[in-house]
Structures are given as C-alpha cells and as structure tokens.
Design a protein around this motif. Sequence first.
Motif, mmCIF file in Angstrom:
data_model
loop_
_atom_site.group_PDB
_atom_site.id
_atom_site.type_symbol
_atom_site.label_atom_id
_atom_site.label_comp_id
_atom_site.label_asym_id
_atom_site.label_seq_id
_atom_site.Cartn_x
_atom_site.Cartn_y
_atom_site.Cartn_z
ATOM 1 N N PHE A 154 -6.789 4.222 15.357
ATOM 2 C CA PHE A 154 -7.796 4.179 16.179
ATOM 3 C C PHE A 154 -7.858 3.288 17.180
ATOM 4 O O PHE A 154 -6.771 2.336 17.426
ATOM 5 N N SER A 164 -7.738 0.069 19.620
ATOM 6 C CA SER A 164 -7.813 -1.182 19.449
ATOM 7 C C SER A 164 -9.206 -1.891 19.786
ATOM 8 O O SER A 164 -9.558 -1.654 20.690
ATOM 9 N N SER A 165 -9.388 -3.002 19.041
ATOM 10 C CA SER A 165 -10.488 -3.947 19.510
ATOM 11 C C SER A 165 -11.597 -3.182 20.014
ATOM 12 O O SER A 165 -12.475 -3.331 20.853
ATOM 13 N N GLU A 166 -11.928 -2.019 19.073
ATOM 14 C CA GLU A 166 -13.035 -1.067 19.385
ATOM 15 C C GLU A 166 -14.530 -1.713 19.259
ATOM 16 O O GLU A 166 -15.169 -1.058 20.220
ATOM 17 N N ILE A 167 -14.629 -2.538 18.551
ATOM 18 C CA ILE A 167 -15.806 -3.261 18.480
ATOM 19 C C ILE A 167 -16.427 -3.929 19.959
ATOM 20 O O ILE A 167 -17.489 -4.210 20.259
ATOM 21 N N TYR A 168 -15.349 -3.931 20.711
ATOM 22 C CA TYR A 168 -15.408 -4.442 22.029
ATOM 23 C C TYR A 168 -15.198 -3.289 23.097
ATOM 24 O O TYR A 168 -15.030 -3.708 24.342
ATOM 25 N N MET A 211 -9.554 -1.107 24.671
ATOM 26 C CA MET A 211 -8.781 -1.185 26.161
ATOM 27 C C MET A 211 -8.115 0.064 26.288
ATOM 28 O O MET A 211 -7.251 0.329 25.018
ATOM 29 N N SER A 212 -8.132 0.683 27.236
ATOM 30 C CA SER A 212 -7.274 1.807 27.410
ATOM 31 C C SER A 212 -5.792 1.775 27.266
ATOM 32 O O SER A 212 -5.196 0.864 27.672
ATOM 33 N N PHE A 252 -4.234 0.998 23.943
ATOM 34 C CA PHE A 252 -4.166 0.371 23.114
ATOM 35 C C PHE A 252 -4.760 0.826 21.891
ATOM 36 O O PHE A 252 -5.839 1.217 21.621
ATOM 37 N N TYR A 253 -3.811 0.813 20.620
ATOM 38 C CA TYR A 253 -4.382 1.481 19.542
ATOM 39 C C TYR A 253 -3.846 0.678 18.421
ATOM 40 O O TYR A 253 -2.846 -0.254 18.407
ATOM 41 N N ASP A 254 -4.769 0.603 17.293
ATOM 42 C CA ASP A 254 -4.298 -0.202 15.955
ATOM 43 C C ASP A 254 -4.124 0.902 14.751
ATOM 44 O O ASP A 254 -4.640 2.105 15.079
ATOM 45 N N TYR A 255 -3.049 0.389 13.876
ATOM 46 C CA TYR A 255 -3.049 1.351 12.799
ATOM 47 C C TYR A 255 -3.715 0.924 11.575
ATOM 48 O O TYR A 255 -3.866 -0.352 11.248
ATOM 49 N N GLY A 256 -4.508 1.932 11.045
ATOM 50 C CA GLY A 256 -4.904 1.585 9.718
ATOM 51 C C GLY A 256 -3.875 1.645 8.503
ATOM 52 O O GLY A 256 -2.869 1.812 8.820
ATOM 53 N N GLU A 267 0.840 -0.764 24.946
ATOM 54 C CA GLU A 267 1.592 -1.451 24.055
ATOM 55 C C GLU A 267 2.244 -0.661 23.054
ATOM 56 O O GLU A 267 1.250 0.030 22.469
#
Lengths: 502, 502
Positions: free
Chosen positions: A17, A19-23, A26-27, A29-33, A208
Amino acid sequence: MTADKIEDVAKRRGFFFPSSEIYGGMSGFYDYGHLGTLMKRKFESVWKRHFLSLSDNFYEIETSDIMPESVFVASGHLQNFVDPMVKCSRCGNTERADHVLEDVLKESFEGLTAKELTGIIKKHGIKCEKCKGQLEDVGILNMMFPVVVGTVKEAKAYLRPETAQGAYVNFSRAWEHLRRQLPLGLAIIGKAYRNEISPRNVLVRMREFTQAELQIFFDPDTIAVHEDFEAVKDCKLRLFPIGSRKANNVEETTCGELAKKLPKFYVYHLAKIQEFYLDVLKLPRDKFRFKELSEEERAFYNKYHWDIQVQMNAGWTEIGGLHYRTDHDLSGHAKVSKKDMSVNIEGRKFVPHVLEISMGVDRNVFALLELGYRQEKERDVFELPRLLAPFDAAVFPLVNRDGMQEKAQEIKKTLEKAKFTVFYDDSGSIGRRYRRMDEVGVPLCITIDSETLGGGTVTLRDRDSMKQVHVAVSELAEQVDMFLHGARVEDVGEVVKKSKAE
Amino acid sequence: MTADKIEDVAKRRGFFFPSSEIYGGMSGFYDYGHLGTLMKRKFESVWKRHFLSLSDNFYEIETSDIMPESVFVASGHLQNFVDPMVKCSRCGNTERADHVLEDVLKESFEGLTAKELTGIIKKHGIKCEKCKGQLEDVGILNMMFPVVVGTVKEAKAYLRPETAQGAYVNFSRAWEHLRRQLPLGLAIIGKAYRNEISPRNVLVRMREFTQAELQIFFDPDTIAVHEDFEAVKDCKLRLFPIGSRKANNVEETTCGELAKKLPKFYVYHLAKIQEFYLDVLKLPRDKFRFKELSEEERAFYNKYHWDIQVQMNAGWTEIGGLHYRTDHDLSGHAKVSKKDMSVNIEGRKFVPHVLEISMGVDRNVFALLELGYRQEKERDVFELPRLLAPFDAAVFPLVNRDGMQEKAQEIKKTLEKAKFTVFYDDSGSIGRRYRRMDEVGVPLCITIDSETLGGGTVTLRDRDSMKQVHVAVSELAEQVDMFLHGARVEDVGEVVKKSKAE
C-alpha cells in the motif's frame, strides 16, 4: 483488470500500500504489509539460491546506500543519468517528456534527446495534460537524490540509483578475499533510489525500490565460451529481437542458434534467467520474453542489453535485464580513483569485463501478483508461484474438538521444523477457510480429521485445481516439498475429490 | 586487543571494510564482504525466528527509508533528535561536544544541554583537539538527512533515523489485516540513517546502519501481566540498575523479584532478550547485562529504557534496548495526521501503547566478532556463535583421489539440501584447511576419508575444542543440527582425538 484493481486488492489483504498513507503518501513510495513482506523475502531467497548457485565463486555482499560523488563521476551517472522533463508554463506541472508524448501519441519515445522531444511536442501542438497550458522546452534532470554528509559539508554524496556500483568499488578487495579467479560474482540485494519525474504503474516505477543484481566479472577473452554451454544449447529461448518488432512476434530460438549472433557467455545467462522464470517460478511460457534493446534505448554503459519482460494487463513490462557492461565501470573507477583495477592471471594483465543480471524485486512481486490474480464465480484467488506464496501451507483442524486442534498445531510445528512456513486457522467452515487462503495465494491446505488422530492421513487441497488427496502423516513433509517444487497434487497422494466444486 | 585490530582482521578476511574505500571512504560508512554478509543474514534470520515466535500475531513488514516531514513532526524527531556540536573558531573542525569532553575528562556527559556543555568547556578551558584553537559555544544539529523528493520540491522528506516510524504510520492498516487483536507485533529489519557529528568505534556508531526492531502494540491496562510470565519468573536477569552504578556491580535478579518494581509485560521481554543472547547465541553470561538509563540519558519518548549491553574491549557497549514508548508515537501521529489511531475492543476505545525491542545489527555483528576473536599460539580463531558463523560447516576430502572429492561434494549437496550452509575445500594439508576455517569462524569441519567411501563414517572436528569425533554418514545431518544448536562435539559422535594438538 487493471493495475489499480490489483493495487486495491493488495492494499486490502496486506500485500502492499502507499507509504506514509496517513499523511497522504508520497508519489512513488510503497510499503509492504505482512503478506507482501513474506512474499518478497521468498523471492529474494529463491533468487539467491538460483543465481548464486551458478558458480561456487559467486557470493552476496552488502554495501552502503549512500555513496560519495566520485563514484558517480566515474560511473557516468552524474553526467548521463538524466531524464527529459517538460514543465507547463502556466500551472508549473512537471512530467517526463517522453511519457507525455507516449500518453498522447501511443508510441514509445524513450532514448530521444531533449531537442528531439521538444520538436515532437511543437509539431503535434501537445499541451499540459493538467491545464492545457503551453509546455516549455524540454529540459533534463539528474535522477539521483543528493545527500550532504557531515556537519561542514564533509562530503557530497548520493543515494545509489542502482546497487551495482557497490560491487565495482569493492572489486579489488573481493578479488583478494575470494580465489583470485574469474568468473567472480558479487550479488547485492538492496534498495536503490531514483527521483523519477513521474512515478507510475504502482510498483513498476518507484522512487525507492529493491534491486537484486549480480555482477559477474569475467575475462573478456573468454566471452565466446561458457564451460556449461553444452547443457543449455538446445534450450529454446523466447526472444523479441529488434528485427521482429514490426511483426510483433516472439521467436523461439535455441541457445545454439543464438550463439551464432551473440557470445556464448551472454547466451548461457539468458538461458539461466529463463530457467528461473519458467522452471523455478513456473511462469506460463507465453507470458515471458527477452526484448532486445536498440542502441538508443539501452543504458549508456551497455553493449548488449536484453530486457526481461512479462506480459501484464498493461502490456509487456520490463522486470529486469541482462547487461553486458564491458569494462565501462571498472575502467571508469580506475581512472577517477587512480587505483589499478586490473587483475593478473598467468602473466596477463587486464581489466575484467562485467555481465550484469539485474532485476527489480518490487516489479517482480507486482507482476507475479497481477499474473496470478483470478476472479472466479465462487472465489477470488492469487495463483502465485508455489515457492513464493506468503505461506507454503495452511493447517486446519476439521472441527475444534477431540484433540484435533492440538494435532493440527503439532503438524504445523513439525512442518515448521522442516523449514516450511505454515499458517494455522481454526475459525469458520472449512470452505470459508479455503477461500481465505485462496485470497492470499496459499497453495496448499492441510486438514486434520479423525483419520489423522488414528495415526493415518491428512487431506491436502490444491489451491489451483481444488483437487483433494489423502497423504499419510508420516510422509507429509516430503510430499509438501515435492508439491511446492511443482508436483501435481494427484501425484503426491490418493485422490479423494476431483472436481472444482467444493 | 583493540577495535582497530578487529577492523584490520575483518578487512583482510572479508567480513567488513570502509565503504567506497578506493575514494578514501566516508566516515561512518562500512560495506560487508562475502563472509560478513553471510554472518549478518544469519543474525537477521535467527533474530526473526526468535522474536517473531513470541506470538502468532507478530509479523515482519517492510517500509520506506524515505519518509515525509510530517512523520517526524509527529514523532518529535524534527525538534528533539539533535546532538550538541562544538566548532573550533580557528580551524573549523566540528565535533560532538559531549564526546570532546568525554575524551578529555574521562567521564560521560550524555544528555546535557548545550548551555551546560558550554559551561563545562569554559570551566576546564578545553581547546580544539586538532589545532588547540578556541572552541565556540555549543550548538545543536538535527541528525536526520534531508531529502527533496520530486522536481518542484513536491515534498520535504528525511531518511528515517529508526525503522520504528514505519510500523507506527501503518498501524491502522495492520490492525485490519491481522486479527484486530492485541498484542500485535510489527518487526522491521532495515537501514536507518543518522548524520552523526563524530562517527566512532567502527560499526558501533555509523551514519548508515541496519536496525532490527519489533514494535509490540498492547493494551496499557494489561501492562502488569503477561500470559507466559510464569515460564520466566525464576529466570535470573543480569541487571545494572541506576542504584548499582557506584559499586559498578552487575546484579542477578529473578524476573519475579524485578516484577515488584517493573511491569510484568516489560520484565517478560527482558527475559526473552536475555534468552536470545545467552541460550540461542550462547554468549558468555558474564559478558551480558541490561543497563537502566536515567531520565536524562534515555530517549525523549521512553518511559522505561534498559539498554542491552555486552562487554567489549573498550568497555560495556550498547547493542540494543527495550523501550516502553507509551502512546507517544501513535498519539503524535493521530494529532498531526488527524487520523484516529485508537482501537475498539469490546466497547473500550483506546490508543495502544508500544513496547519496542530495538537492536543494531551491525553493532551485534561487530561485538560478536570481537568477543569471539582469539589469537592462540598455533592459530587465529573467531569463536562465533555456531548459528551465526558464515558457514555452518566445511567439507574436505582427505586426499584428492579414490573418489574422495566426489564423495565430499555429494555430502556437501546433501547437507545443503537439509538447509545448511557448507564450504568445500580440497587444497593444502588438512591442518592448513582447519586453520583457514578457524580464521573465518566455521564451527565444524567434516573430513571424508577411506572409511567414508566404504559407507561408514566421517570425521567431525570442533573449532573451539579442536576435538575430533567419528559420525556415521547416515546420521550426519541430524548430528550437525544438534551440534549447531549447542551440543558438545563428544555428544554427537565417537571421540577419536581429545587433545588440542593437531
């Protein structure tokens, strides 16, 4: 089916999903669950097992993300690693110029100069996609992120745009540590960073991202041979050479045949890459090809460059490449650092050449998720490569009594001891538990019932065919291993349910 | 024995060395060679196995290194993550003010304000250590590396100074993906970056480094209990509380006893950390302790904070910590992002609290190398934890004929199939091969001789005791596994050589 749909499903189930979605994120950037991380780690580990085993002189190393400017002077990135960008004179919106053209004119403009791109924009009267304002002349932008190290600007440095340079600057040391023997391979799996003007296609073009790269240092005098070439010579490669672009036709060519045009050392590694996708990960053959790049398209340091592509919903997508970088990098570092990068083998002194196998780990994960996603009448399933599923298997007690839960936990522990990753679930009907595992791509469900308690069998259910078989508990670990490596479920146990209906 | 000596040995053998060394390196950056990388990966994998198994609701995730500024406004890092620095008015050399004082006055000045430090410098008339010039007043410097993302300064961002924030900003999503159940654990192993004013002690204080961090989200109302506390209540913890500093005395206190002063949920995790070092890694008991930090010393967000320390040549060194961060981070993010971070459990709505297990992977690797290094009369050896050695075992054919090389390769493959990492060597005398393995810390050497060819036994040689035993080939994998998990070599086979002489 679009990339957005996959992104949506991946987000809800815990693969990845923004990254830093609650803010607002940033285009690029993704984080892994938790599920995506399990899958990504498996990709990295299967990648290492396959490519490091090509030679007993290939090893993984780990090098810094932040590197001093001199590295990128030597590699040419400071001067050449630039993208064409175009800014709207009215709203200020900035985009990659070739992408703007691609969106409007529906063809590729990669590799053109800023001047050529400006000409095309003028000729077609292309406007800002946001506000329809006038576009300025195309400029260029270096894609590296600068970092200032220290308190008094001790060092100008950059976040690395590829992992490869870490292997090059350490080559001389590795040469001493290892056996002073070529080929020598240094793999790095790690982050790389590029300040893309227009990140796009979810995990395909990020700012990234994780690269898995293997730098093979070899003697250029031996490029026409590979000691194991005989073993691959009849292997048919799926190729999309420049000459076949018009016909838009993938050709199947044996390695032996291709070796008349390309050096055997290069062709051998094409074969090993194809083996990784088709034999290890079991990707459907027709979804895979190597695309030859033209001189304008390939990176400035590559002499031969074929992209590894898979067919996604949006079209053929690059997920890696095989790059013959010659002595570009080592000689560049020798020149800038004034350090000798040559080796001396039996009195012959030369700078080794480099063949690079480079893959984008996130792109691979994303492509495999998309290729595996099926919406069926009764269910939603990720038919992921069995070796890359977040869990190898799930274990269920049929009912929550008579010691079945304890037996299921015991079987889970036994499988974990044999190094399998196992998920336990005892809530809801068996059918519902199957569906939940289908949704996250677990290839095998193992149900414990009264037969199991008597020391007998468990029921294995295959994610893809939904077939069910009985397997003796005593043979379970071995049969699970065979199944994960590609055996059909009906070949690892006695069939009890043949149909797709559950 | 100094840290420099270890650095020198590590560099020559291929564990680690300064990053971008051919360009003179950059202070605070190191790269890992093939042996160091193997060891670091094993540390990460043993760490994950131990800490993620504390609950079946603990998972690994992977989040971006670059995060937007708002994250660090919320966490407090933008305002508080600063170091005191002092600049020489003559030569411009800049150092961390408390370190300058520590070097001259031989005591710790951590946690003092800039004003207090300036006062001490003036009082003692301390000068620049480079040029003896006058020092300016102490200033403060934020230690985060800024990164500008995008072409038109789309976003001000930073390289993360710890991995933890990645878990906090994703908490609500993980809450949905996992079981809406506390405790919930999110582990991240990845790079963190701090622009240290004075990097020092080799891998101990770096500017780019790897953190292994587990964020445990829990219900603060249950901090006084832990469901498995009974299992650890008699475990004796090695503690260095504030009160024992004067006597400089490590106390051994049972968990039950300590739980009178600290919450059981906190004490339980101290026990599990100690178990990791003493029972899994088998660190000598007297080299390990937990140090309680005072209010001035601990990070601004911690309520309870005990450092994990090992005794190195330079003194007791922090290699990690257990931090009770309360709701500092989640409430901070709720406030800045305006997103609700609370959970609702059976009608009770609250913001979970966080207990953090945090370890520096590089510091651990460095400490274990230093603690394991021995120079003996006949040999040089790294007595590394068996589970963390670059290779689990080495396989040698006694002589290079009669099919012994093939047999040795076959045994290597069998062990690799059982997931062991194995090194093959057939050059030089057996004694020399033993020495080479000692030098890189391989705990077990397996020699193939004529007995082996007859289907019989191999000879196992223990790195530390140098004892040799015979083991049947058919039982090899199982015995190797027992040995790696701590069995004495004489308990896995029949002793054939008892002495240290070889």
